[in-house]
Enzyme design. Structure first.
Site, PDB file in Angstrom:
ATOM      1  N   ASP A 137      70.609  25.128 -28.901  1.00 39.97           N
ATOM      2  CA  ASP A 137      71.496  25.172 -27.734  1.00 39.97           C
ATOM      3  C   ASP A 137      71.172  24.023 -26.787  1.00 39.97           C
ATOM      4  OD1 ASP A 137      73.466  26.571 -25.971  1.00 39.97           O
ATOM      5  OD2 ASP A 137      71.727  26.592 -24.629  1.00 39.97           O
ATOM      6  N   HIS A 188      80.465  25.441 -19.424  1.00 40.68           N
ATOM      7  CA  HIS A 188      79.159  25.886 -18.910  1.00 40.68           C
ATOM      8  C   HIS A 188      79.286  26.969 -17.832  1.00 40.68           C
ATOM      9  CE1 HIS A 188      74.832  24.163 -18.790  1.00 40.68           C
ATOM     10  NE2 HIS A 188      74.804  25.434 -18.451  1.00 40.68           N
ATOM     11  N   GLY A 223      67.666  31.210 -32.267  1.00 44.39           N
ATOM     12  CA  GLY A 223      67.657  29.747 -32.203  1.00 44.39           C
ATOM     13  C   GLY A 223      66.658  29.264 -31.181  1.00 44.39           C
ATOM     14  N   GLY A 274      85.623  32.169 -37.981  1.00 49.58           N
ATOM     15  CA  GLY A 274      85.442  32.061 -39.422  1.00 49.58           C
ATOM     16  C   GLY A 274      84.130  31.402 -39.812  1.00 49.58           C
ATOM     17  N   GLY A 324      66.462  27.229 -27.307  1.00 46.65           N
ATOM     18  CA  GLY A 324      67.123  26.674 -26.128  1.00 46.65           C
ATOM     19  C   GLY A 324      66.396  25.406 -25.713  1.00 46.65           C
ATOM     20  N   MET A 346      76.974  31.863 -37.630  1.00 44.94           N
ATOM     21  CA  MET A 346      76.013  31.285 -36.684  1.00 44.94           C
ATOM     22  C   MET A 346      74.698  32.046 -36.802  1.00 44.94           C
ATOM     23  SD  MET A 346      76.398  31.016 -32.540  1.00 44.94           S
ATOM     24  CE  MET A 346      75.992  32.745 -32.280  1.00 44.94           C
ATOM     25  N   PRO A 347      73.556  31.349 -36.833  1.00 43.82           N
ATOM     26  CA  PRO A 347      72.271  32.055 -36.834  1.00 43.82           C
ATOM     27  C   PRO A 347      72.141  32.934 -35.587  1.00 43.82           C
ATOM     28  CG  PRO A 347      71.959  29.735 -37.378  1.00 43.82           C
ATOM     29  CD  PRO A 347      73.384  29.876 -36.911  1.00 43.82           C
ATOM     30  N   LYS A 393      77.709  22.027 -24.218  1.00 45.63           N
ATOM     31  CA  LYS A 393      78.581  22.581 -23.176  1.00 45.63           C
ATOM     32  C   LYS A 393      79.149  21.469 -22.296  1.00 45.63           C
ATOM     33  CE  LYS A 393      75.116  26.275 -22.866  1.00 45.63           C
ATOM     34  NZ  LYS A 393      73.835  25.569 -22.988  1.00 45.63           N
TER      35      LYS A 393
HETATM   36  P1  NAP Z   1      63.395  31.354 -21.503  1.00 47.22           P
HETATM   37  O1  NAP Z   1      63.738  31.117 -22.931  1.00 47.22           O
HETATM   38  O2  NAP Z   1      63.664  32.674 -20.931  1.00 47.22           O
HETATM   39  O3  NAP Z   1      61.873  31.046 -21.237  1.00 47.22           O
HETATM   40  C1  NAP Z   1      61.304  29.812 -21.576  1.00 47.22           C
HETATM   41  C2  NAP Z   1      59.833  29.902 -21.204  1.00 47.22           C
HETATM   42  O4  NAP Z   1      59.217  30.864 -22.052  1.00 47.22           O
HETATM   43  C3  NAP Z   1      59.084  28.611 -21.364  1.00 47.22           C
HETATM   44  O5  NAP Z   1      58.239  28.442 -20.249  1.00 47.22           O
HETATM   45  C4  NAP Z   1      58.261  28.814 -22.645  1.00 47.22           C
HETATM   46  O6  NAP Z   1      57.042  28.151 -22.546  1.00 47.22           O
HETATM   47  C5  NAP Z   1      58.058  30.317 -22.655  1.00 47.22           C
HETATM   48  N1  NAP Z   1      57.975  30.873 -24.015  1.00 47.22           N
HETATM   49  C6  NAP Z   1      58.837  30.688 -25.033  1.00 47.22           C
HETATM   50  N2  NAP Z   1      58.455  31.381 -26.101  1.00 47.22           N
HETATM   51  C7  NAP Z   1      57.303  32.024 -25.754  1.00 47.22           C
HETATM   52  C8  NAP Z   1      56.431  32.878 -26.447  1.00 47.22           C
HETATM   53  N3  NAP Z   1      56.646  33.241 -27.708  1.00 47.22           N
HETATM   54  N4  NAP Z   1      55.345  33.355 -25.782  1.00 47.22           N
HETATM   55  C9  NAP Z   1      55.102  33.006 -24.491  1.00 47.22           C
HETATM   56  N5  NAP Z   1      55.908  32.193 -23.774  1.00 47.22           N
HETATM   57  C10 NAP Z   1      57.004  31.694 -24.423  1.00 47.22           C
HETATM   58  O7  NAP Z   1      64.083  30.242 -20.563  1.00 47.22           O
HETATM   59  P2  NAP Z   1      65.006  28.994 -20.864  1.00 47.22           P
HETATM   60  O8  NAP Z   1      64.469  28.103 -21.924  1.00 47.22           O
HETATM   61  O9  NAP Z   1      65.320  28.363 -19.582  1.00 47.22           O
HETATM   62  O10 NAP Z   1      66.337  29.701 -21.407  1.00 47.22           O
HETATM   63  C11 NAP Z   1      66.668  29.725 -22.775  1.00 47.22           C
HETATM   64  C12 NAP Z   1      67.799  28.790 -23.067  1.00 47.22           C
HETATM   65  O11 NAP Z   1      69.025  29.299 -22.534  1.00 47.22           O
HETATM   66  C13 NAP Z   1      67.679  27.428 -22.368  1.00 47.22           C
HETATM   67  O12 NAP Z   1      66.702  26.611 -22.964  1.00 47.22           O
HETATM   68  C14 NAP Z   1      69.087  26.942 -22.481  1.00 47.22           C
HETATM   69  O13 NAP Z   1      69.337  26.432 -23.776  1.00 47.22           O
HETATM   70  C15 NAP Z   1      69.883  28.225 -22.231  1.00 47.22           C
HETATM   71  N6  NAP Z   1      70.338  28.381 -20.835  1.00 47.22           N
HETATM   72  C16 NAP Z   1      71.682  28.447 -20.599  1.00 47.22           C
HETATM   73  C17 NAP Z   1      72.148  28.597 -19.306  1.00 47.22           C
HETATM   74  C18 NAP Z   1      73.622  28.673 -19.057  1.00 47.22           C
HETATM   75  O14 NAP Z   1      74.038  28.669 -17.893  1.00 47.22           O
HETATM   76  N7  NAP Z   1      74.443  28.739 -20.074  1.00 47.22           N
HETATM   77  C19 NAP Z   1      71.255  28.702 -18.232  1.00 47.22           C
HETATM   78  C20 NAP Z   1      69.902  28.651 -18.506  1.00 47.22           C
HETATM   79  C21 NAP Z   1      69.456  28.489 -19.800  1.00 47.22           C
HETATM   80  P3  NAP Z   1      56.476  27.228 -23.764  1.00 47.22           P
HETATM   81  O15 NAP Z   1      57.296  25.984 -23.762  1.00 47.22           O
HETATM   82  O16 NAP Z   1      55.060  27.032 -23.381  1.00 47.22           O
HETATM   83  O17 NAP Z   1      56.635  28.026 -25.025  1.00 47.22           O
END
Ligand code: NAP
Length: 308
Positions: free
Chosen positions: A86, A147, A59, A52, A61, A55-56, A116
């Protein structure tokens, strides 16, 4: 309870529940609907969940962001219009995120925070939920996920269900659950997950899993949308993606994020760079054609970048 949840879900799927995302502070609106559960509203940039709440659909991470880098990234995101954040116990940054939220000018009700519980917390979920509430210190938690699957996950989920009943958490869900895991898990719980967060990017597309999850009325969110740190260069430099980006005068990151949105997948790119953070919100002034979607779909290599 199970029957009530099933009836609720069916009704919301059939008729929709509320005008999606009119305002996040009218978050539990139950007026007649213009949007159905799980259908992305590209105008309002959000989606109605089966809980209900709205959520955007884009976002930030926060994996690997800590201390001032984390606080500044959240502030930059909020200033850029990002309203979905997140985090996770395992990221060790719930305190900083709570501080940045409390320090900003945006109303709490406009911000949607996901955190998580990690499997090593499943043996004491009530205390772990209290710990997250205390660390974030933002009143309630919008969404809490388990998680990963792990010993005691059903009991941990049941504790989250109780926290929903107690008004401490608004919506609950799962992360790193796939078809088999869901088929085993869902009959053991009462509240249908509102969200499943799994690894999804052009080189690992989960094309069998996403429609299955969505068919249950559960919203899908992708982690590592840009491939994850250490893998972004390959994805952002991919020839097909670069060509499509040039054709739309946007960046490869924007193409990948838009591809996710058009597949009905919520995006949470991680970044500590304010320019990237802003760029990652600019996803609504262009649309990928069916042919472009097909060309990106053809990049799937079943190449997972992390395992749990
Ligand atoms: P990602 O979003 O795939 O990649 C992050 C990388 O991309 C960073 O090095 C960032 O560098 C770069 N980046 C971001 N925007 C960019 C752009 N517009 N142009 C060029 N480079 C860009 O990896 P992630 O942050 O690890 O994953 C996303 C989120 O998913 C995490 O932060 C976390 O919240 C979540 N996550 C969840 C799980 C799970 O098991 N549930 C596992 C992993 C991750 P800059 O900082 O230089 O922009």
């Amino acid at each position: 309870m199970k029957r009530i949840t099933a009836i609720f879900l069916t009704l919301t799927l059939l008729f929709g529940l509320a005008a999606c995302c009119e305002a996040m502070d009218a978050n539990h609106d139950t007026t007649p609907a213009s949007s159905a559960v799980g259908v992305f509203d590209f105008e309002a940039r959000c989606v109605l969940l089966n809980s209900g709440y709205t959520m955007p659909i884009n976002g930030i991470g926060t994996y690997s962001l800590h201390d001032d880098v984390c606080r500044n990234s959240i502030t930059a995101a909020l200033n850029s219009g990002v309203r979905l954040i997140d985090t996770a116990h395992a990221y060790g940054n719930e305190v900083e995120i709570g501080e940045a939220i409390r320090d900003c000018d945006v109303a709490r009700e406009e911000i949607f925070v996901i955190t998580k519980l990690y499997p090593d917390q499943f043996s004491h979920p009530e205390a772990a939920i209290e710990e997250a509430l205390e660390k974030l210190d933002i009143g309630y938690i919008d969404m809490m996920l388990l998680h990963h699957p792990g010993r005691g996950d059903v009991d941990a989920y049941r504790a989250m269900e109780q926290a929903v009943a107690d008004g401490k958490i608004r919506s609950i869900g799962l992360s790193n659950w796939y078809v088999e895991e869901l088929e085993e898990f869902l009959p053991q719980i009462d509240i249908m997950p509102a969200l499943v967060q799994n690894e999804i990017h052009p080189y690992y597309q989960e094309n069998d899993v996403i429609p299955y999850i969505q068919s249950l009325g559960i919203v899908v969110q992708g982690w590592y949308p840009l491939g994850g740190r250490g893998h972004t260069a390959a994805l952002l430099g991919d020839e097909v993606i670069s060509q499509i980006a040039a054709d739309h005068a946007v960046s490869p990151a924007q193409v990948i994020l838009r591809w996710n949105l058009q597949k009905g997948v919520v995006v949470i790119p991680g970044s500590s760079n304010p320019d990237h953070i802003l760029e990652n919100t600019q996803l609504y002034h262009f649309e990928l054609t069916e042919d472009e979607m097909r060309r990106i779909n053809a990049l799937d290599r079943n190449e997972k970048h992390d395992w749990y």
